[in-house]
Design an enzyme around this catalytic site. Sequence first.
Site, short mmCIF file in Angstrom:
data_model
loop_
_atom_site.label_atom_id
_atom_site.label_comp_id
_atom_site.label_asym_id
_atom_site.label_seq_id
_atom_site.Cartn_x
_atom_site.Cartn_y
_atom_site.Cartn_z
N HIS A 2 0.83 -1.20 0.00
CA HIS A 2 0.00 0.00 0.00
C HIS A 2 0.87 1.25 0.00
O HIS A 2 1.90 1.31 0.66
CB HIS A 2 -0.90 0.03 1.23
CG HIS A 2 -2.14 -0.80 1.10
ND1 HIS A 2 -2.97 -0.73 -0.01
CD2 HIS A 2 -2.71 -1.70 1.95
CE1 HIS A 2 -3.99 -1.56 0.17
NE2 HIS A 2 -3.85 -2.16 1.33
N CYS A 17 0.40 1.87 -5.77
CA CYS A 17 -0.52 2.75 -6.50
C CYS A 17 0.08 4.15 -6.63
O CYS A 17 0.86 4.60 -5.79
CB CYS A 17 -1.86 2.84 -5.78
SG CYS A 17 -2.75 1.28 -5.71
#
Length: 267
Positions: free
Chosen positions: A171, A245
């Site tokens: 993440h 991301c």
Amino acid sequence: MRVPVTSRRSLRRRALAARVLWNGAELLVTLGVVLMLLVVHQLWWTNRQAREGAEREVQALEREWGEGEGSSPSVTGDGDPPEAGGDSSGASGAGGSSRAGRRSGSPTNPVPARQPRWDQAYAILTIPRLGLRVPVAEGISEPNVLNKGYAGHYPDTAQPGQAGNFALAGHRNTHGEPFRYINRLREGDRIEVETRTAGYTYVVDRTLPQTAPRDGGVIREIPRSLVHPRYGYSDPGYYLTLTTCTPEYTSKYRLVVWGKLASMRPR
């Protein structure tokens, strides 16, 4: 002189309007508080929980490995690692295969004796420049791996130290956000991976600032972007791939960092 007279109907309408406005204001305040609490939960509480859990898991792995010192690791295969400092030439996308990675290993290049269990933490990733030290677990499940603040190992890619591509996802925001600052990594930065049997040092080599989530080429055995083909490699080697991301607080694109194996040390 006429005295103004207000009818009861008019008074009732005014009272009703006031109650509607008051109730509407209360509802808006309540919604604002709920949204604020959700933001605090996502941006602070999930990070705190995940970081504490990841730190405990790192400590547990170190204790487990310490208790097992002195045992002879079991290794299989026929590959040899590159020499220290040598050139082996050349997140989240779809998984690719790593046949060479699965078959590599030698007494000088220890590899896990068996495939780690699904969602099991089995290695420790350390990035000195970022002050990062987190567990690596098998798989990239959000609830069982990534949301715990771990780095997740892409299934069917190489294991640490093996020929091929050892590919990880993490993440960038919330849930420990271990890969939040991997955009700060520069060529030559060290990335350490420790397992029960050995420690491996990879050196950052290249960065792909942005690609599509479907770009599975970046985690193939010989990593090369299918969306931006000028980024990647053309020769077999011992690669490490980090994916996350980008931009921050979105999942629209993927940021990719590649490294090459520079050295290994048995435990």
